[in-house]
Design an enzyme around this catalytic site. Structure first.
Site, PDB file in Angstrom:
ATOM      1  CE1 TYR A  64      39.743  27.504 -15.333  1.00 13.40           C
ATOM      2  CE2 TYR A  64      38.879  25.624 -14.129  1.00 13.40           C
ATOM      3  CZ  TYR A  64      38.708  26.877 -14.684  1.00 13.40           C
ATOM      4  OH  TYR A  64      37.485  27.507 -14.589  1.00 13.40           O
ATOM      5  N   PRO A 210      32.524  31.485  -5.787  1.00 13.73           N
ATOM      6  CG  PRO A 210      32.316  29.290  -5.007  1.00 13.73           C
ATOM      7  CD  PRO A 210      32.886  30.098  -6.135  1.00 13.73           C
ATOM      8  CG  LEU A 211      34.616  30.386  -1.184  1.00 15.79           C
ATOM      9  CD1 LEU A 211      35.838  29.553  -0.813  1.00 15.79           C
ATOM     10  CD2 LEU A 211      33.598  30.350  -0.051  1.00 15.79           C
ATOM     11  N   GLY A 212      34.057  34.689  -3.493  1.00 12.75           N
ATOM     12  CA  GLY A 212      34.623  35.980  -3.891  1.00 12.75           C
ATOM     13  C   GLY A 212      36.117  35.865  -4.129  1.00 12.75           C
TER      14      GLY A 212
HETATM   15  N1  LIG Z   1      33.567  29.749 -15.734  1.00 17.55           N
HETATM   16  C1  LIG Z   1      34.512  30.626 -15.470  1.00 17.55           C
HETATM   17  O1  LIG Z   1      34.788  31.541 -16.248  1.00 17.55           O
HETATM   18  C2  LIG Z   1      35.289  30.483 -14.180  1.00 17.55           C
HETATM   19  C3  LIG Z   1      36.148  31.504 -13.753  1.00 17.55           C
HETATM   20  C4  LIG Z   1      36.829  31.333 -12.540  1.00 17.55           C
HETATM   21  C5  LIG Z   1      36.639  30.183 -11.794  1.00 17.55           C
HETATM   22  N2  LIG Z   1      35.801  29.195 -12.255  1.00 17.55           N
HETATM   23  C6  LIG Z   1      35.552  27.969 -11.460  1.00 17.55           C
HETATM   24  O2  LIG Z   1      35.089  28.362 -10.194  1.00 17.55           O
HETATM   25  C7  LIG Z   1      35.849  27.721  -9.166  1.00 17.55           C
HETATM   26  C8  LIG Z   1      35.907  28.607  -7.955  1.00 17.55           C
HETATM   27  O3  LIG Z   1      36.394  29.886  -8.298  1.00 17.55           O
HETATM   28  P1  LIG Z   1      37.698  30.529  -7.654  1.00 17.55           P
HETATM   29  O4  LIG Z   1      38.650  29.448  -7.259  1.00 17.55           O
HETATM   30  O5  LIG Z   1      38.164  31.586  -8.581  1.00 17.55           O
HETATM   31  O6  LIG Z   1      37.139  31.310  -6.408  1.00 17.55           O
HETATM   32  P2  LIG Z   1      36.587  30.921  -4.955  1.00 17.55           P
HETATM   33  O7  LIG Z   1      36.192  29.494  -4.886  1.00 17.55           O
HETATM   34  O8  LIG Z   1      35.591  31.951  -4.635  1.00 17.55           O
HETATM   35  O9  LIG Z   1      37.852  31.211  -4.014  1.00 17.55           O
HETATM   36  C9  LIG Z   1      39.020  30.451  -4.096  1.00 17.55           C
HETATM   37  C10 LIG Z   1      40.054  31.143  -3.216  1.00 17.55           C
HETATM   38  O10 LIG Z   1      39.597  31.131  -1.882  1.00 17.55           O
HETATM   39  C11 LIG Z   1      40.552  30.477  -1.033  1.00 17.55           C
HETATM   40  N3  LIG Z   1      39.777  29.628  -0.122  1.00 17.55           N
HETATM   41  C12 LIG Z   1      39.012  28.535  -0.432  1.00 17.55           C
HETATM   42  N4  LIG Z   1      38.434  28.014   0.657  1.00 17.55           N
HETATM   43  C13 LIG Z   1      38.839  28.780   1.699  1.00 17.55           C
HETATM   44  C14 LIG Z   1      38.599  28.740   3.079  1.00 17.55           C
HETATM   45  N5  LIG Z   1      37.783  27.812   3.599  1.00 17.55           N
HETATM   46  N6  LIG Z   1      39.210  29.675   3.871  1.00 17.55           N
HETATM   47  C15 LIG Z   1      40.014  30.617   3.348  1.00 17.55           C
HETATM   48  N7  LIG Z   1      40.279  30.711   2.016  1.00 17.55           N
HETATM   49  C16 LIG Z   1      39.702  29.800   1.201  1.00 17.55           C
HETATM   50  C17 LIG Z   1      41.432  29.670  -1.943  1.00 17.55           C
HETATM   51  O11 LIG Z   1      42.752  29.619  -1.431  1.00 17.55           O
HETATM   52  P3  LIG Z   1      43.391  28.239  -0.881  1.00 17.55           P
HETATM   53  O12 LIG Z   1      43.802  27.455  -2.093  1.00 17.55           O
HETATM   54  O13 LIG Z   1      44.525  28.714  -0.047  1.00 17.55           O
HETATM   55  O14 LIG Z   1      42.336  27.540  -0.079  1.00 17.55           O
HETATM   56  C18 LIG Z   1      41.397  30.456  -3.239  1.00 17.55           C
HETATM   57  O15 LIG Z   1      42.381  31.468  -3.248  1.00 17.55           O
HETATM   58  C19 LIG Z   1      37.201  27.459  -9.839  1.00 17.55           C
HETATM   59  O16 LIG Z   1      37.909  26.421  -9.199  1.00 17.55           O
HETATM   60  C20 LIG Z   1      36.774  27.087 -11.230  1.00 17.55           C
HETATM   61  O17 LIG Z   1      36.404  25.702 -11.259  1.00 17.55           O
HETATM   62  C21 LIG Z   1      35.126  29.340 -13.416  1.00 17.55           C
END
Ligand SMILES: NC(=O)c1ccc[n+]([C@@H]2O[C@H](COP(=O)([O-])OP(=O)(O)OC[C@H]3O[C@@H](n4cnc5c(N)ncnc54)[C@H](OP(=O)(O)O)[C@@H]3O)[C@@H](O)[C@H]2O)c1
Length: 278
Positions: A64, A210-212
């Protein structure tokens, strides 16, 4: 009320208790998850605010940034009196096309963990996860390197990510697996069988995205019942769906962080869960 899965905590590896609602630190980077964020002070504030709110399970990876997310966590939170940090190795970045190439070779992983230990300012990583199987390298050989890290005291617990049930069983033949991290959310339940396997073996299941990734739909009616957002309902559903679920919503904003943490207070009724699950 459906309250059976509402324990706030989970014992990782049966011994390290964390609050189940964690934080994903992938978004504390630049665009395409490459380079530093626009405002590094704000990124450190998000991390600090998370631990102030009682979030003690933080997920990151060396890829990252690369390196940026781990460095910011080290700067903001070391020596981790209030946090359990999970990082990952096994992917690297190519900024020509923002690709995520895989490498599961033992030598590469040995080089990677030294960088993670340095950036995280620790001599033992709480949870070290193999990011994604590398089709060019025998999976057992890669996982065995993680077993060696555990024997050498470089890591406390080993996790795997982006795996099938079969790969998880292969990994468990090599070393104790404390957690699995696969993509999972209300709109994408492809890995339900892996989740059920984790429940049967008391393995933590960390749903990524988790938030798609910021795109959850169809939860507005239930959200209105709770004066909440669809994102909060999506998180509350995950927490109630399984006692081994450890969601790691990612955000770069303190406001979104606070909203996400508040989701753990929402109790969905059985009728609401049925509506959500369609
Ligand atoms: N193991 C793997 O292969 C893998 C792959 C991907 C991700 N991950 C891990 O999973 C974590 C989460 O995944 P992710 O970040 O891809 O997806 P996510 O948590 O589903 O969604 C993050 C997105 O949602 C927005 N968001 C968050 N809270 C919000 C809210 N309350 N209201 C509106 N928008 C919101 C964020 O934008 P803002 O910044 O504007 O809030 C960001 O664009 C990552 O941080 C990483 O640690 C692991």
């Amino acid at each position: 009320m459906a309250t059976e899965n509402r324990s706030d905590t989970f014992d990782i590896g049966g011994e390290d208790t964390v609050h189940r609602l964690g934080f994903g630190a992938m978004r504390l980077t630049g665009e395409e998850i490459i380079g530093p964020p626009d405002d590094e002070d704000e990124a450190r504030d998000v991390l600090q605010r998370a631990t102030d709110l009682g979030v003690d399970f933080i997920d990151t990876a060396d890829s990252y940034g690369p390196a940026v997310s781990e460095r910011l966590i080290g700067e903001a939170l070391a020596p981790y009196d209030d946090a359990f940090v999970a990082t990952k190795g096994g992917l690297w970045r190519d900024d020509r096309d923002a690709a995520w190439p895989r490498c599961g070779e033992p030598g590469y992983l040995r080089n990677a963990i030294l960088g993670s230990l340095d950036r995280l300012r620790t001599d033992e990583i709480d949870l070290y996860q193999f990011h994604r199987p590398d089709p060019e390298v025998d999976y057992e050989e890669s996982v065995n390197t993680f077993a060696e890290f555990k024997d050498e005291g470089k890591v406390n617990h080993v996790g795997v990510s982006n795996v099938s049930v079969e790969q998880l069983e292969t990994a468990r033949d090599v070393v104790e697996i404390a957690t699995v991290q696969n993509q999972y959310n209300i709109g994408d339940r492809e890995h339900e069988a892996v989740l059920e396997y984790c429940e049967d073996h008391d393995i933590g299941f960390i749903p990524w995205a988790p938030l798609g990734s910021g795109e959850l739909d169809g939860l507005d009616e239930v959200a209105a019942n709770h004066d909440a957002t669809e994102y909060q309902v999506g998180l509350a559903w995950l927490l109630q769906h399984s006692p081994v679920m450890l969601p790691i919503p990612g955000t770069s904003s303190v406001d979104h962080l606070e909203e996400n943490v508040a989701a753990s207070e929402i109790d969905l009724t059985d009728d609401e869960i049925a509506t959500i699950e369609g």
